[in-house]
Design a protein around this motif. Structure first.
Motif, mmCIF file in Angstrom:
data_model
loop_
_atom_site.group_PDB
_atom_site.id
_atom_site.type_symbol
_atom_site.label_atom_id
_atom_site.label_comp_id
_atom_site.label_asym_id
_atom_site.label_seq_id
_atom_site.Cartn_x
_atom_site.Cartn_y
_atom_site.Cartn_z
ATOM 1 N N ALA A 90 149.389 121.502 83.586
ATOM 2 C CA ALA A 90 149.050 120.088 83.759
ATOM 3 C C ALA A 90 150.062 119.387 84.661
ATOM 4 C CB ALA A 90 148.981 119.396 82.396
ATOM 5 N N VAL A 91 151.346 119.715 84.472
ATOM 6 C CA VAL A 91 152.391 119.125 85.312
ATOM 7 C C VAL A 91 152.210 119.551 86.767
ATOM 8 C CG1 VAL A 91 154.875 119.111 85.779
ATOM 9 C CG2 VAL A 91 154.053 118.911 83.435
ATOM 10 N N ASP A 92 151.877 120.832 87.000
ATOM 11 C CA ASP A 92 151.674 121.322 88.362
ATOM 12 C C ASP A 92 150.532 120.595 89.057
ATOM 13 O OD1 ASP A 92 153.749 123.081 88.146
ATOM 14 O OD2 ASP A 92 152.509 124.843 87.736
ATOM 15 N N LYS A 93 149.469 120.279 88.316
ATOM 16 C CA LYS A 93 148.339 119.555 88.916
ATOM 17 C C LYS A 93 148.774 118.168 89.385
ATOM 18 C CE LYS A 93 144.578 121.919 86.499
ATOM 19 N NZ LYS A 93 143.487 121.798 85.501
ATOM 20 N N VAL A 94 149.575 117.504 88.575
ATOM 21 C CA VAL A 94 150.097 116.200 88.986
ATOM 22 C C VAL A 94 150.976 116.372 90.230
ATOM 23 C CG1 VAL A 94 151.486 114.205 88.322
ATOM 24 C CG2 VAL A 94 150.042 115.338 86.618
ATOM 25 N N GLY A 95 151.836 117.384 90.202
ATOM 26 C CA GLY A 95 152.768 117.597 91.309
ATOM 27 C C GLY A 95 152.069 117.895 92.622
ATOM 28 N N ARG A 96 151.026 118.725 92.569
ATOM 29 C CA ARG A 96 150.309 119.049 93.817
ATOM 30 C C ARG A 96 149.653 117.798 94.399
ATOM 31 N NH1 ARG A 96 149.035 123.895 91.060
ATOM 32 N NH2 ARG A 96 147.064 123.018 90.299
ATOM 33 N N ALA A 97 149.076 116.975 93.553
ATOM 34 C CA ALA A 97 148.427 115.759 94.040
ATOM 35 C C ALA A 97 149.455 114.779 94.612
ATOM 36 C CB ALA A 97 147.631 115.101 92.912
ATOM 37 N N VAL A 98 150.617 114.661 93.971
ATOM 38 C CA VAL A 98 151.673 113.795 94.501
ATOM 39 C C VAL A 98 152.156 114.314 95.844
ATOM 40 C CG1 VAL A 98 154.052 112.999 94.147
ATOM 41 C CG2 VAL A 98 152.427 112.952 92.249
ATOM 42 N N GLU A 99 152.339 115.634 95.947
ATOM 43 C CA GLU A 99 152.808 116.239 97.191
ATOM 44 C C GLU A 99 151.834 115.981 98.335
ATOM 45 O OE1 GLU A 99 155.364 118.550 99.621
ATOM 46 O OE2 GLU A 99 155.661 117.729 97.617
ATOM 47 N N GLU A 100 150.528 115.976 98.023
ATOM 48 C CA GLU A 100 149.506 115.758 99.047
ATOM 49 C C GLU A 100 149.206 114.277 99.252
ATOM 50 O OE1 GLU A 100 146.081 118.080 98.079
ATOM 51 O OE2 GLU A 100 147.193 119.980 98.095
ATOM 52 N N LEU A 101 149.936 113.410 98.546
ATOM 53 C CA LEU A 101 149.762 111.964 98.633
ATOM 54 C C LEU A 101 148.360 111.526 98.213
ATOM 55 C CD1 LEU A 101 151.631 111.324 101.998
ATOM 56 C CD2 LEU A 101 152.527 111.132 99.688
ATOM 57 N N ASP A 102 147.729 112.325 97.361
ATOM 58 C CA ASP A 102 146.426 111.961 96.806
ATOM 59 C C ASP A 102 146.689 111.252 95.471
ATOM 60 O OD1 ASP A 102 143.886 111.737 95.809
ATOM 61 O OD2 ASP A 102 143.295 113.801 96.265
ATOM 62 N N PHE A 103 147.015 109.972 95.554
ATOM 63 C CA PHE A 103 147.470 109.247 94.379
ATOM 64 C C PHE A 103 146.357 109.060 93.349
ATOM 65 C CE2 PHE A 103 151.156 107.078 96.865
ATOM 66 C CZ PHE A 103 151.856 108.272 96.804
ATOM 67 N N ALA A 104 145.105 108.980 93.797
ATOM 68 C CA ALA A 104 144.004 108.848 92.840
ATOM 69 C C ALA A 104 143.903 110.104 91.981
ATOM 70 C CB ALA A 104 142.693 108.593 93.573
ATOM 71 N N ALA A 105 143.965 111.278 92.629
ATOM 72 C CA ALA A 105 143.917 112.532 91.874
ATOM 73 C C ALA A 105 145.147 112.681 90.986
ATOM 74 C CB ALA A 105 143.810 113.713 92.839
ATOM 75 N N ALA A 106 146.297 112.237 91.489
ATOM 76 C CA ALA A 106 147.524 112.326 90.694
ATOM 77 C C ALA A 106 147.421 111.464 89.436
ATOM 78 C CB ALA A 106 148.726 111.905 91.531
ATOM 79 N N ARG A 107 146.839 110.273 89.569
ATOM 80 C CA ARG A 107 146.691 109.407 88.395
ATOM 81 C C ARG A 107 145.753 110.028 87.366
ATOM 82 N NH1 ARG A 107 145.222 103.359 89.626
ATOM 83 N NH2 ARG A 107 145.525 103.251 87.372
ATOM 84 N N ALA A 108 144.661 110.641 87.859
ATOM 85 C CA ALA A 108 143.726 111.281 86.933
ATOM 86 C C ALA A 108 144.392 112.432 86.194
ATOM 87 C CB ALA A 108 142.497 111.772 87.696
ATOM 88 N N ALA A 109 145.161 113.255 86.936
ATOM 89 C CA ALA A 109 145.858 114.375 86.300
ATOM 90 C C ALA A 109 146.933 113.869 85.339
ATOM 91 C CB ALA A 109 146.476 115.274 87.372
ATOM 92 N N LEU A 110 147.599 112.768 85.715
ATOM 93 C CA LEU A 110 148.634 112.204 84.850
ATOM 94 C C LEU A 110 148.018 111.650 83.560
ATOM 95 C CD1 LEU A 110 151.640 111.501 84.551
ATOM 96 C CD2 LEU A 110 151.127 109.269 85.568
ATOM 97 N N GLU A 111 146.837 111.076 83.649
ATOM 98 C CA GLU A 111 146.170 110.581 82.439
ATOM 99 C C GLU A 111 145.901 111.722 81.468
ATOM 100 O OE1 GLU A 111 142.662 108.472 83.523
ATOM 101 O OE2 GLU A 111 143.743 106.816 84.488
ATOM 102 N N ARG A 112 145.457 112.869 82.007
ATOM 103 C CA ARG A 112 145.195 114.023 81.130
ATOM 104 C C ARG A 112 146.494 114.548 80.521
ATOM 105 N NH1 ARG A 112 141.477 114.949 85.405
ATOM 106 N NH2 ARG A 112 142.923 116.325 86.474
ATOM 107 N N LEU A 113 147.552 114.579 81.335
ATOM 108 C CA LEU A 113 148.846 115.033 80.822
ATOM 109 C C LEU A 113 149.357 114.084 79.740
ATOM 110 C CD1 LEU A 113 151.387 116.792 80.899
ATOM 111 C CD2 LEU A 113 152.178 115.427 82.844
#
Length: 356
Positions: free
Chosen positions: A319-342
């Motif tokens: 779950a942490v890796d999913k947030v990290g990949r989205a942050v790295e790609e600057l896809d903040f919408a995907a990062a927020r969704a992954a962070l909500e699940r985490l």
């Protein structure tokens, strides 16, 4: 590129090249929001009171290309107010002329050379502060487990593009593997489907990413395929797809060896004890990262690193890796969704531990 504390940058085309460009700009001391497409770049640039000092834009972007971005901005904003600098994989005079005709002010060819990038920015940002420079890489940053040679890659120029940081190049090569590890299969699928525009876009992205990491043979083969697809030379496409797949093979295999070495280090027998977790500190870190993602702030990267440190070894790695990949790609919408699940998973775990 701050004017009244702000800056502008429409993100380069692929997630492989985007983090490299972002890191170089940050090293030069520039502050900027990064966006994923041309439409968002136009919206931010034309916001009342935006005050950006420059816009650095790719030519090829998903929803609105760089030429359309420049024309839209120039209808309302003069070069004196907002210089527009193009990033393009084409170094030809014809491409530079197209950029200038669309209302852009300068042109940087990809793969981006760090000191060329900073020189161009200094030319246009001179009224807004001291000249920018790139810090010299430290010895530890120049020795990060990257071999002296790697089949399929020309490492010396690629390392120069990372400003001498071997760790950045190693990480970018692994990003290249993640992004294009299935490229031979996808290329063949696009060829069979006869989808010329999609094939051209895919080859263009692969070309730019290959150039960034020094996969020169793969980059040249991708350029040939991109051109054939653009010119609708369908009879040449099957052979060019085969050539590109063959050129990619050694690079992908070498990247796999880097990944295997990384995994071997990760599962080494000396595993440190996991420190006790402070629930309040973790809650605070989750809230801080969510705030950065919601506002689109580049502080998200540092806040994610802090969060990852708190959760290391606690069973949330995927779950942490999913947030990290989205942050790295600057896809903040995907990062927020992954962070909500985490956050939900952590909340359930905390509740179980505190329930009598």
């Amino acid at each position: 590129a701050p004017r009244r504390g702000r800056g502008g940058w429409a993100a380069p085309a692929t997630p492989v090249t985007r983090p490299v460009a972002r890191e170089l700009l940050e090293e030069a001391g520039l502050a900027f929001p990064a966006v994923g497409g041309g439409g968002e770049a136009v919206r931010l640039a034309l916001e009342p009171g935006a005050g950006y000092a420059a816009l650095l834009t790719d030519v090829q972007m998903p929803d609105m290309d760089g030429f359309a971005v420049a024309r839209a901005i120039r209808r309302q904003c003069s070069p004196d107010r907002l210089p527009i600098i193009a990033m393009t994989a084409h170094a030809l005079e014809e491409e530079r002329r197209r950029c200038l005709d669309a209302g852009m002010d300068d042109h940087i060819a990809k793969p981006v050379e760090p000191h060329r990038l900073v020189a161009v920015l200094n030319r246009w940002l001179k009224p807004f502060g001291r000249p920018r420079t790139l810090p010299v890489a430290k010895a530890a940053e120049m020795d990060a487990g990257l071999p002296d040679s790697l089949e399929g890659f020309v490492l010396a120029p690629a390392l120069a593009r990372m400003n001498g940081r071997a760790g950045t190049l190693r990480r970018t090569i692994l990003d290249f593997l993640d992004r294009y590890g299935d490229a031979p299969v996808r290329l063949e699928h696009l060829r069979r489907a006869g989808d010329g525009p999609a094939l051209e876009r895919y080859a263009h992205g692969l070309r730019g990413s290959a150039g960034t990491v020094g996969a020169m043979a793969a980059g040249a083969a991708a350029a040939a395929l991109e051109l054939a697809a653009r010119e609708e030379r369908w009879e040449a496409v099957p052979g060019l797809v085969a050539d590109l797949s063959a050129a990619l093979g050694p690079a992908l295999a070498s990247a796999e060896t880097l990944r295997a070495a990384e995994v071997a280090v990760e599962i080494a027998p000396e595993i440190p004890a996991v420190p006790l977790l402070d629930p309040d500190k973790l809650d605070e870190a989750l809230r801080a990262l969510e705030e950065s993602l919601r506002s689109g702030s580049l502080s998200a990267a540092a806040r994610f690193d802090a969060l990852r440190g708190l959760l290391a070894g606690r069973g949330h790695d995927e779950a942490v890796d999913k947030v990290g990949r989205a942050v790295e790609e600057l896809d903040f919408a995907a990062a927020r969704a992954a962070l909500e699940r985490l956050t939900a998973a952590w909340t359930r775990e905390r509740d179980r531990e505190t329930t009598p």
